[in-house]
Design an enzyme around this catalytic site. Structure first.
Site, PDB file in Angstrom:
ATOM      1  N   THR A  62       0.809  -1.224   0.000  1.00 48.75           N
ATOM      2  CA  THR A  62       0.000   0.000   0.000  1.00 48.75           C
ATOM      3  C   THR A  62       0.843   1.276   0.000  1.00 48.75           C
ATOM      4  O   THR A  62       0.293   2.369   0.154  1.00 48.75           O
ATOM      5  CB  THR A  62      -0.965   0.013   1.212  1.00 48.75           C
ATOM      6  OG1 THR A  62      -0.197  -0.176   2.397  1.00 48.75           O
ATOM      7  CG2 THR A  62      -2.010  -1.075   1.096  1.00 48.75           C
ATOM      8  N   TYR A 125       1.334   1.675  -8.469  1.00 51.78           N
ATOM      9  CA  TYR A 125       0.410   1.067  -7.494  1.00 51.78           C
ATOM     10  C   TYR A 125      -0.935   0.756  -8.170  1.00 51.78           C
ATOM     11  O   TYR A 125      -1.471  -0.348  -8.029  1.00 51.78           O
ATOM     12  CB  TYR A 125       0.207   2.026  -6.316  1.00 51.78           C
ATOM     13  CG  TYR A 125      -0.921   1.645  -5.385  1.00 51.78           C
ATOM     14  CD1 TYR A 125      -0.766   0.639  -4.443  1.00 51.78           C
ATOM     15  CD2 TYR A 125      -2.159   2.304  -5.446  1.00 51.78           C
ATOM     16  CE1 TYR A 125      -1.810   0.295  -3.583  1.00 51.78           C
ATOM     17  CE2 TYR A 125      -3.200   1.967  -4.593  1.00 51.78           C
ATOM     18  CZ  TYR A 125      -3.025   0.960  -3.668  1.00 51.78           C
ATOM     19  OH  TYR A 125      -4.058   0.619  -2.826  1.00 51.78           O
TER      20      TYR A 125
END
Ligand SMILES: NC(=O)c1ccc[n+]([C@@H]2O[C@H](COP(=O)([O-])OP(=O)(O)OC[C@H]3O[C@@H](n4cnc5c(N)ncnc54)[C@H](OP(=O)(O)O)[C@@H]3O)[C@@H](O)[C@H]2O)c1
Length: 286
Positions: A62, A125
């Site tokens: 994350t 991401y």
């Protein structure tokens, strides 16, 4: 029901354990130390042994900025790892609920993103999360729900409100970007909704958008946090260009669902923030 949770020590994972137990189900929690989801054989063994009805995959890379320089590592967790969980879940007859992100969108829309809108991630991401969505759909085509959520905050992890509170206690003034708009989502609300979703007799297959109701910019969010804590710090707006970061974020990533009753509706983000602030006050008092 027996409910397995990967990434169980993370911000959402912790609230899911609480929500699972509050709903009277059995939580089988796997922290990263218990189960690394990049190890396909270990995931298969762990889920076969656990025999869950539902698996929540909260394990993820994350660090959005860090993923730019470490794409392969992020992809191993968010892409292939998600696929391992879905495959092992399907093999033992479980339903996989995988958590994805608003960062799969490029933010060029100016009306809420729906499940069927085209995806075009701007960051490493976002690309890794999109790879995970595709891997989950491939490995468990009729036994999965992909829940896209956004701007998570909760008492059990590092999050934007925690950072703002820390900075606002130390400084007289803070500058926060006002040209990125999204839906802050309290993990306590999301976790409760996810458990109810997992307990349904007929669970929705495919992608669902589930985020806090309403929308705001990071600047508006920060102002509300500082006001809620009654801090004197002045919050001023600035642009993304004035605060460059390694990963590009979507300028607009408000999520809404086009799937009617299939998608849970969460409380307004301000209501979630009030609950968060109450939890923080209690934690600071003890
Ligand atoms: N945070 C947000 O704003 C946001 C927004 C939209 C969607 N999401 C998604 O929501 C989900 C939950 O996010 P979160 O905010 O709760 O994240 P988090 O607090 O960072 O939790 C993720 C957990 O996954 C663990 N993990 C990392 N690599 C792993 C691996 N290879 N195997 C097993 N576990 C691993 C982490 O362990 P370590 O801490 O030890 O690395 C951490 O405990 C993620 O899928 C995320 O992409 C988050």
């Amino acid at each position: 029901m027996r409910i397995a949770i990967t990434g169980a020590a993370g911000m959402l994972g912790r609230d899911l354990i609480t929500a699972v137990e509050a709903a009277g189900h059995e939580a089988i929690a796997f922290t990263r130390a218990d189960l690394d989801i990049t190890d396909a054989a270990a995931v298969e063994r762990a889920l076969r042994r656990a025999g869950p009805d539902v698996v929540f995959n909260c394990a993820a890379w994350t660090d959005v900025d860090g993923a730019e320089a470490h794409f392969e590592e992020a992809l191993a967790v968010n892409g292939a790892g998600a696929g391992h969980v879905a495959r092992a879940g399907a093999a033992c007859g479980a339903w996989t609920i995988h958590i994805s992100s608003d960062y799969v969108f490029d933010g060029s829309k100016r009306s809420p993103y729906l499940e069927g809108d085209p995806v075009e991630p701007l960051s490493a991401y976002g690309r890794s999360k999109l790879a995970g969505e595709r891997a989950v759909a491939l490995e468990a085509p009729d036994r999965h729900t992909i829940v896209r959520s956004s701007w998570l905050f909760g008492a059990g992890g590092h999050c934007f409100p925690a950072t703002i509170l820390r900075l606002a206690r130390d400084r007289d003034e803070l500058r926060v970007v006002d040209d990125q708009v999204g839906c802050p989502t309290f993990t306590g609300d999301l976790a409760t909704a996810l458990v109810a979703l997992g307990a349904r007799e007929s669970r929705p297959v495919g992608i669902l958008h589930v985020a806090g109701s309403g929308a705001c910019s990071w600047y508006e969010f920060a102002r509300e946090i500082v006001a809620g804590a009654e801090l004197r710090c002045e919050v001023r707006p600035c642009t993304t260009a004035e605060m460059p970061r390694p990963a590009t974020r979507p300028a607009y990533s408000v999520l809404r669902s086009s799937r009617g009753n299939e998608a849970p509706v969460l409380p307004e983000w301000r209501v979630g923030l009030e609950q968060y602030m109450a939890l923080i006050r209690v934690a600071r008092a003890v």
